[in-house]
Design an enzyme around this catalytic site. Structure first.
Site, PDB file in Angstrom:
ATOM      1  N   ASN A  67     -19.172  60.105  66.058  1.00 17.96           N
ATOM      2  CA  ASN A  67     -20.612  59.894  65.856  1.00 17.96           C
ATOM      3  C   ASN A  67     -21.301  61.246  65.706  1.00 17.96           C
ATOM      4  OD1 ASN A  67     -21.481  60.875  68.581  1.00 17.96           O
ATOM      5  ND2 ASN A  67     -20.160  59.192  69.222  1.00 17.96           N
ATOM      6  N   PHE A  90     -27.658  57.539  79.547  1.00 18.49           N
ATOM      7  CA  PHE A  90     -28.553  57.676  78.402  1.00 18.49           C
ATOM      8  C   PHE A  90     -28.415  56.399  77.581  1.00 18.49           C
ATOM      9  CE2 PHE A  90     -30.345  61.958  77.490  1.00 18.49           C
ATOM     10  CZ  PHE A  90     -29.940  62.594  78.649  1.00 18.49           C
TER      11      PHE A  90
HETATM   12  O1  PMT Z   1     -25.589  65.343  71.573  1.00 24.10           O
HETATM   13  P1  PMT Z   1     -26.951  65.437  70.924  1.00 24.10           P
HETATM   14  O2  PMT Z   1     -26.870  65.684  69.427  1.00 24.10           O
HETATM   15  O3  PMT Z   1     -27.833  66.419  71.624  1.00 24.10           O
HETATM   16  O4  PMT Z   1     -27.653  64.013  71.053  1.00 24.10           O
HETATM   17  C1  PMT Z   1     -27.975  63.536  72.320  1.00 24.10           C
HETATM   18  C2  PMT Z   1     -27.724  62.034  72.419  1.00 24.10           C
HETATM   19  C3  PMT Z   1     -28.702  61.319  71.526  1.00 24.10           C
HETATM   20  C4  PMT Z   1     -26.292  61.692  72.024  1.00 24.10           C
HETATM   21  C5  PMT Z   1     -27.925  61.687  73.934  1.00 24.10           C
HETATM   22  O5  PMT Z   1     -29.207  62.017  74.284  1.00 24.10           O
HETATM   23  C6  PMT Z   1     -27.657  60.204  74.204  1.00 24.10           C
HETATM   24  O6  PMT Z   1     -28.501  59.364  74.010  1.00 24.10           O
HETATM   25  N1  PMT Z   1     -26.444  59.899  74.686  1.00 24.10           N
HETATM   26  C7  PMT Z   1     -25.971  58.549  74.922  1.00 24.10           C
HETATM   27  C8  PMT Z   1     -25.510  57.947  73.631  1.00 24.10           C
HETATM   28  C9  PMT Z   1     -24.860  56.617  73.852  1.00 24.10           C
HETATM   29  O7  PMT Z   1     -23.662  56.520  73.706  1.00 24.10           O
HETATM   30  O8  PMT Z   1     -25.605  55.677  74.305  1.00 24.10           O
HETATM   31  P2  PMT Z   1     -25.108  54.190  74.593  1.00 24.10           P
HETATM   32  O9  PMT Z   1     -26.358  53.434  74.642  1.00 24.10           O
HETATM   33  O10 PMT Z   1     -24.077  53.779  73.594  1.00 24.10           O
HETATM   34  O11 PMT Z   1     -24.406  54.270  75.999  1.00 24.10           O
HETATM   35  C10 PMT Z   1     -25.115  54.077  77.226  1.00 24.10           C
HETATM   36  C11 PMT Z   1     -24.539  54.963  78.314  1.00 24.10           C
HETATM   37  O12 PMT Z   1     -23.202  54.534  78.617  1.00 24.10           O
HETATM   38  C12 PMT Z   1     -24.456  56.407  77.940  1.00 24.10           C
HETATM   39  O13 PMT Z   1     -24.802  57.164  79.062  1.00 24.10           O
HETATM   40  C13 PMT Z   1     -22.993  56.610  77.581  1.00 24.10           C
HETATM   41  O14 PMT Z   1     -22.548  57.931  77.875  1.00 24.10           O
HETATM   42  C14 PMT Z   1     -22.302  55.612  78.488  1.00 24.10           C
HETATM   43  N2  PMT Z   1     -21.036  55.068  77.942  1.00 24.10           N
HETATM   44  C15 PMT Z   1     -21.011  54.392  76.761  1.00 24.10           C
HETATM   45  C16 PMT Z   1     -19.810  53.854  76.304  1.00 24.10           C
HETATM   46  C17 PMT Z   1     -18.630  54.054  77.080  1.00 24.10           C
HETATM   47  N3  PMT Z   1     -17.472  53.595  76.666  1.00 24.10           N
HETATM   48  N4  PMT Z   1     -18.696  54.733  78.231  1.00 24.10           N
HETATM   49  C18 PMT Z   1     -19.873  55.248  78.674  1.00 24.10           C
HETATM   50  O15 PMT Z   1     -19.918  55.863  79.739  1.00 24.10           O
END
Ligand code: PMT
Length: 413
Positions: free
Chosen positions: A210, A330
Site C-alpha cells: 500500500n 489508526f
Molecule cells: O505512513 P504514512 O504515509 O505516513 O501514512 C500514515 C497512515 C495513513 C498509513 C497512518 O496514519 C494510518 O492511518 N495507519 C493505519 C492504516 C490502516 O491500516 O488502517 P486500518 O483501518 O486498515 O487498520 C486499523 C488498525 O488495525 C491500524 O492501527 C492497523 O495498524 C491495525 N491492523 C490492521 C490490519 C492487521 N492485520 N493488523 C493490524 O494491526
C-alpha cells in the site's frame, strides 16, 4: 532537533562526553564546537567519534596550510541550523566574551551569530566564580535571556571548596530540554510504534502493498523519544532514516510484523499501531517468478487469480490480551470516517483510535501532513491539518491524558 554543544577550556571538559551522550539519548543531533583551550583537556577525536560529526575547532579550516574561506561560511551556517546552543563547561573567559560581544574564535562568533536560545553551564575555580567581573558578566547574560545552569558546590579540581563545580549532567540536559520545549512526560515509558506498509509476497519479485510511507509512525517515534520515552520501532519498508535513539525492528510482511510486535509488546507500556498492515496475503507464495502464462486460469487469456487469506489482526490481538497497556490504533478511511473508526476502536479492544481521512489530497498517506480525529472513551479531539510532527505531538498529548486519568486516584476506584 539539532543543538550545538560548545566546550570551553576547563578541567570539566571531560564531563561534556557524558552530556553529549545524554543529549543523543534524548534524540537530539549534536554539533560539537571546541575552543582551543578545551582541546588541551580532551581531544576533538573523542567527540567526533561519539557525535558521528566533525568537531568544529576553529574559524577557518585549513587546506594545505591556507585558511579556507568557504568552510568559514559553512561553519557560520551552523548558527542558523541549530535549535539551541549549550556551552558546558563555560569558563569565566567564554562568559566574559559572550557578555561583551567579543567574537575572536568559532564559539564566541557562533554565540553572536545565532538567534537560537543559549544555555551555559559554568565551571571554574571558586574565586573566579565569586569575582565581581564574572558575576557581572553572568548578570548581563541572564538579562539578555541566556539560561544559566548554576554550578554545584564542593571540592574543586583546584583543591578549593565552594561553588564552581559543573552542574550535574542530568540538570544540564533537563535545562536544554526545557528551553527546547521538549517536556519529559514520557520518561520511564516504553512505546512500541509500528510504521509503514507491509509487503505480502506473491513470488520472489512481486508483492501486494500500500502507499504508506512510514512518515506518521516515524514522526510519532521522534516525538516520543523527545518526550523521554524508550521507543521500539517496528517498521515496514520505508525510505526513511529512523530517529536517533529508536530501537528499530525492520520487517516486510504482516506475519513478520505480527512476530516482532508480539516479541516486544511485553516490554511496552504503550503500543501505537500507525502501520498500514495488509489485511490479506496470497495463500501461496511461489518460490519461482511466476511467468505471465502461469497466471492464466485454466488457459483463459486475460484472466488471473491470486487466492488470498487473512493476515493476523495484530491490533485486535493486542487489544484482547492487554492488561495495563495503552493500545492506540489508526483507522485509515475514505468514507464514514468517524463511524468506521469507532467500530475499530471497540471491535479491536483499543484505548484510542486515530481516524484518518485518507481520501483528502495532500494529507494522510505518503504525505508530510495529516489531519486526524483522536477518539478515546472520554474525548474526541479534532487535530486540524498540520505537519505529521505536530500531529504526533497532539496524539502523544491524548495518550498522556489517558495515562494520567488511569493513574489519578479519583479515576482508579
Ligand atoms: O505512513 P504514512 O504515509 O505516513 O501514512 C500514515 C497512515 C495513513 C498509513 C497512518 O496514519 C494510518 O492511518 N495507519 C493505519 C492504516 C490502516 O491500516 O488502517 P486500518 O483501518 O486498515 O487498520 C486499523 C488498525 O488495525 C491500524 O492501527 C492497523 O495498524 C491495525 N491492523 C490492521 C490490519 C492487521 N492485520 N493488523 C493490524 O494491526
Amino acid at each position: 532537533m539539532r543543538i550545538a554543544l560548545g566546550i570551553s577550556g576547563g578541567i570539566a571538559a571531560y564531563k561534556a562526553v557524558e552530556v553529549l551522550r545524554l543529549l543523543q539519548d534524548r534524540g537530539l543531533k549534536v554539533q560539537v564546537v571546541m575552543t582551543r583551550a578545551a582541546q588541551e583537556f580532551v581531544r576533538p577525536l573523542t567527540f567526533a567519534a561519539l557525535s558521528g560529526e566533525k568537531v568544529i575547532t576553529e574559524m577557518f579550516a585549513r587546506e594545505g596550510g591556507e585558511p579556507n574561506l568557504e568552510s568559514a561560511i559553512e561553519h557560520i551556517a551552523v548558527a542558523e541550523r541549530i535549535d539551541a546552543l549549550l556551552v558546558a563547561p563555560a569558563t569565566a573567559d567564554i562568559l566574559a566574551k559572550f557578555a561583551n560581544g567579543i567574537a575572536d574564535d568559532f564559539l564566541s562568533t557562533l554565540f553572536l551569530a545565532t538567534t537560537a536560545p543559549v544555555i551555559v553551564a559554568p565551571a571554574m575555580n571558586v574565586n573566579m566564580w565569586n569575582n565581581p567581573a564574572t558575576q557581572a558578566n553572568l548578570a548581563t547574560l541572564r538579562s539578555r535571556g541566556v539560561r544559566v545552569v548554576e554550578p554545584g558546590s564542593g571540592y574543586l579540581a583546584c583543591g578549593m571548596v565552594g561553588p564552581g563545580r559543573l552542574a550535574e549532567n542530568e540538570a544540564i540536559v533537563a535545562a536544554v530540554l526545557e528551553v527546547l520545549g521538549a517536556t519529559q512526560d514520557f520518561l520511564g515509558q516504553t512505546v512500541l510504534i509500528t510504521a509503514g506498509p507491509t509487503r505480502e509476497a506473491i513470488d520472489p519479485v512481486r508483492y501486494i502493498s500500500n502507499r504508506s510511507s512510514g512518515k506518521m509512525g516515524y514522526a510519532l517515534a521522534e516525538a516520543a523519544l523527545r518526550r523521554g520515552a524508550r521507543v521500539l520501532l517496528v517498521s515496514g519498508p520505508t525510505a526513511l532514516k529512523p530517529p536517533d535513539g529508536a530501537e528499530l525492528f525492520s520487517i516486510e510482511s504482516a506475519a513478520e510484523m505480527h512476530q516482532a510486535v508480539m516479541a516486544h509488546a511485553g516490554e511496552a507500556s504503550i503500543v501505537i499501531k500507525a502501520a498500514a498492515v495488509a489485511d490479506y496475503r496470497p495463500k501461496k507464495i511461489s518460490v519461482r517468478k511466476i511467468k505471465r502464462h502461469d497466471f492464466l486460469r485454466e488457459g483463459v487469456p486475460g484472466y488471473a487469480e491470486i487466492e488470498l487469506e487473512p493476515t493476523p489482526d495484530i491490533a485486535a490481538e493486542l487489544g484482547a490480551r492487554k492488561q495495563d497497556q495503552i493500545i492506540v490504533g489508526f483507522a485509515a478511511e475514505t468514507e464514514n470516517v468517524l463511524e468506521n473508526a469507532r467500530k475499530k476502536l471497540v471491535g479491536k479492544g483499543l484505548d484510542a483510535i486515530v481516524a484518518n481521512d485518507v481520501s483528502q489530497p495532500g494529507i494522510g498517506m505518503d504525505s508530510d501532513r495529516n489531519a486526524v480525529t483522536i477518539i478515546t472513551a472520554s474525548e474526541v479531539v479534532d487535530v486540524p491539518e498540520a505537519s505529521k510532527a505536530e500531529v504526533a505531538q497532539r496524539i502523544l498529548d491524548a495518550i498522556h491524558r489517558l495515562r494520567t486519568q488511569r493513574t489519578s486516584p479519583a479515576t482508579r476506584s
